[in-house]
Scaffold this active site. Structure first.
Site, mmCIF file in Angstrom:
data_model
loop_
_atom_site.group_PDB
_atom_site.id
_atom_site.type_symbol
_atom_site.label_atom_id
_atom_site.label_comp_id
_atom_site.label_asym_id
_atom_site.label_seq_id
_atom_site.Cartn_x
_atom_site.Cartn_y
_atom_site.Cartn_z
ATOM 1 N N HIS A 147 22.880 23.867 49.206
ATOM 2 C CA HIS A 147 24.282 24.253 49.320
ATOM 3 C C HIS A 147 24.578 25.317 48.263
ATOM 4 C CE1 HIS A 147 28.522 24.335 49.462
ATOM 5 N NE2 HIS A 147 28.726 23.596 48.394
ATOM 6 N N CYS A 204 31.119 19.754 51.813
ATOM 7 C CA CYS A 204 29.993 20.692 51.660
ATOM 8 C C CYS A 204 28.660 20.107 52.118
ATOM 9 C CB CYS A 204 29.898 21.165 50.217
ATOM 10 S SG CYS A 204 31.419 21.897 49.626
ATOM 11 N N ASN A 245 31.136 29.990 47.637
ATOM 12 C CA ASN A 245 30.888 28.674 48.216
ATOM 13 C C ASN A 245 31.658 28.569 49.534
ATOM 14 O OD1 ASN A 245 30.921 25.954 48.883
ATOM 15 N ND2 ASN A 245 31.306 25.235 46.806
HETATM 16 O O1 UT7 Z 1 30.982 22.692 46.886
HETATM 17 C C1 UT7 Z 1 31.162 21.507 46.184
HETATM 18 C C2 UT7 Z 1 30.422 21.515 44.997
HETATM 19 N N1 UT7 Z 1 31.163 22.162 43.915
HETATM 20 C C3 UT7 Z 1 30.462 22.510 42.864
HETATM 21 O O2 UT7 Z 1 29.277 22.384 42.876
HETATM 22 C C4 UT7 Z 1 31.185 23.011 41.628
HETATM 23 C C5 UT7 Z 1 30.526 22.415 40.413
HETATM 24 N N2 UT7 Z 1 31.081 22.887 39.174
HETATM 25 C C6 UT7 Z 1 30.900 24.132 38.715
HETATM 26 O O3 UT7 Z 1 30.297 24.950 39.380
HETATM 27 C C7 UT7 Z 1 31.417 24.481 37.354
HETATM 28 O O4 UT7 Z 1 31.840 23.303 36.704
HETATM 29 C C8 UT7 Z 1 32.574 25.507 37.369
HETATM 30 C C9 UT7 Z 1 32.051 26.862 37.788
HETATM 31 C C10 UT7 Z 1 33.679 25.065 38.319
HETATM 32 C C11 UT7 Z 1 33.179 25.661 35.974
HETATM 33 O O5 UT7 Z 1 32.173 26.045 35.056
HETATM 34 P P1 UT7 Z 1 32.051 25.297 33.658
HETATM 35 O O6 UT7 Z 1 30.938 25.921 32.949
HETATM 36 O O7 UT7 Z 1 31.965 23.825 33.948
HETATM 37 O O8 UT7 Z 1 33.386 25.694 32.959
HETATM 38 P P2 UT7 Z 1 34.577 24.738 32.436
HETATM 39 O O9 UT7 Z 1 35.318 24.156 33.572
HETATM 40 O O10 UT7 Z 1 34.029 23.832 31.385
HETATM 41 O O11 UT7 Z 1 35.508 25.791 31.721
HETATM 42 C C12 UT7 Z 1 35.075 26.498 30.542
HETATM 43 C C13 UT7 Z 1 36.162 27.450 30.131
HETATM 44 C C14 UT7 Z 1 37.522 26.801 30.021
HETATM 45 O O12 UT7 Z 1 38.205 27.395 28.930
HETATM 46 P P3 UT7 Z 1 38.265 26.655 27.514
HETATM 47 O O13 UT7 Z 1 38.938 25.342 27.794
HETATM 48 O O14 UT7 Z 1 36.837 26.521 27.082
HETATM 49 O O15 UT7 Z 1 39.079 27.594 26.707
HETATM 50 C C15 UT7 Z 1 38.212 27.184 31.298
HETATM 51 O O16 UT7 Z 1 39.624 27.245 31.176
HETATM 52 O O17 UT7 Z 1 36.282 28.468 31.130
HETATM 53 C C16 UT7 Z 1 37.652 28.575 31.508
HETATM 54 N N3 UT7 Z 1 37.697 29.005 32.913
HETATM 55 C C17 UT7 Z 1 37.753 30.294 33.269
HETATM 56 N N4 UT7 Z 1 37.789 31.432 32.558
HETATM 57 C C18 UT7 Z 1 37.823 32.590 33.226
HETATM 58 C C19 UT7 Z 1 37.674 28.228 34.024
HETATM 59 N N5 UT7 Z 1 37.705 29.007 35.112
HETATM 60 C C20 UT7 Z 1 37.759 30.279 34.677
HETATM 61 C C21 UT7 Z 1 37.802 31.531 35.327
HETATM 62 N N6 UT7 Z 1 37.827 32.645 34.568
HETATM 63 N N7 UT7 Z 1 37.801 31.646 36.676
#
Ligand code: UT7
Length: 332
Positions: A259, A126, A289
């Protein structure tokens, strides 16, 4: 006696922008319905709240990164008022190349009918576009090239694991391009690139081709929280480094084009830089993205909508797998 012959300063300047989004647009609801058929649960509410993404575009199976790149390049050439055969350098930033080799840049070169100029890919995920722009700027300033096409093009839909809801809702396909030309006035004011290979595993596609087979997993893996935490810190430091090199401050920035990965990362970066959100170009809502394509896509959208105008000071910032990051500060 003082010489009357002095070499004029040589900088690089963006003279045209273009972009391409594949026709197939999937809203979060469309994607959630598709994923439900696999037993994968997600919702528009979760995706919008955690990422700011509302829709993304997916390429048709017949379209490759080079196809998207060529359309974006043609639009950039038209806006620069150049013919393809005037180009003397092609750099494509991509992590989803058409083939293992030759480079997507060589395929783009052939499709554009250009013969002879150097053409190569840059692989910095990215951060690829800011890496490619930095290389093109250096090649123009040293006189190696005068009229470069710098392109970011991706078909990330091909490397997504649609059983992993933590990643498959985030990415989209597309391409963006700029024409970068030699100029007596800058143009690109300063650049700042970094990588930290200690974090290879937090964002990767670990598979490889060997002995006629794919070895390892050919789908994208990400530790989202680890990437998130690193991203906000490095985006602030890269922005400050380019400003310091150019002798400018955050007050001089007219537009920040980060980005487009997650609206929360962009908001966090703007907050740390004390930049009002109105100065941040946001396309993640409509594009998702698109990795190396996201910055030139956002730039082209901002230019064509009349926000980024000639003379504006613009900060481009990339961050992604590697771990890589960097910034380019420029007068548009
Ligand atoms: O291009 C390269 C750069 N990439 C990035 O910049 C990505 C950086 N990271 C992020 O943008 C975020 O970390 C994410 C969007 C990927 C995830 O957001 P988060 O707030 O960090 O969520 P999390 O991974 O901590 O997940 C929270 C909850 C989990 O459930 P529990 O364990 O709390 O029950 C996940 O299983 O959200 C759940 N979850 C979802 N729920 C519904 C994860 N993905 C999804 C989904 N729909 N698509």
């Amino acid at each position: 006696m003082t010489s009357t012959h002095s070499t004029p300063p040589r900088f690089s300047r963006i003279t045209g922008t273009g972009s391409m989004l594949p026709a197939r647009r999937l809203t979060n609801a469309d994607l959630a319905a598709d994923l439900a058929t696999r037993g994968v649960e997600t919702s528009d509410g979760w995706i919008v709240e955690r990422t700011g993404i509302r829709a993304r575009h997916f390429a048709d199976p017949s379209q490759s990164s080079s196809d998207l790149a060529v359309d974006a390049a043609r639009a950039a050439l038209e806006s620069a008022g150049l013919q393809a055969d005037e180009i003397d350098l092609i750099i494509v930033a991509t992590s989803t190349p058409d083939m293992v080799f030759p480079s997507t840049a060589c395929i783009v070169q052939r499709k554009l009918g250009i013969v002879g100029c150097p053409a190569f890919d840059v692989q910095a995920v990215c951060s690829g576009f800011v890496y490619a722009l930095t290389v093109a700027d250096a090649m123009i300033r040293t006189g190696t090239a005068s009229k470069a096409l710098v392109i970011g093009a991706e078909v990330f839909s091909r490397i997504l694991d649609f059983n992993d809801r933590g990643t498959c809702v985030l990415f989209g396909d597309g391409a963006g391009a700029v024409v970068l030309q030699a100029s007596e006035v800058p143009g690109i004011l300063s650049t700042d690139l970094h990588a930290d290979g200690r974090h290879v595993e937090i964002l990767c596609v670990p598979g490889t081709v060997s002995g006629g087979k794919v070895l390892g997993d050919p789908l994208l893996k990400m530790d989202g929280q680890a990437v998130f935490k690193l991203a906000v810190g490095v985006l602030e430091s890269a922005a400050r480094a380019t400003l310091a090199k150019a002798g400018l401050t955050t007050d001089d920035i007219d537009w920040l084009i980060p980005h487009q990965a997650n609206i929360r990362i962009m908001q966090g970066t703007a907050r740390k830089l004390r930049l009002p959100l109105e100065k941040v170009i946001v396309t993640v809502d409509e594009h998702g993205n698109t990795s190396a394509a996201s910055i030139p896509l956002a730039l082209d959208v901002a230019v064509r909508s009349g926000r980024v105008r000639p003379g504006d000071t613009v900060m481009l910032e990339g961050v992604g797998g590697g771990f890589t990051w960097g910034a380019v500060l420029l007068d548009f």
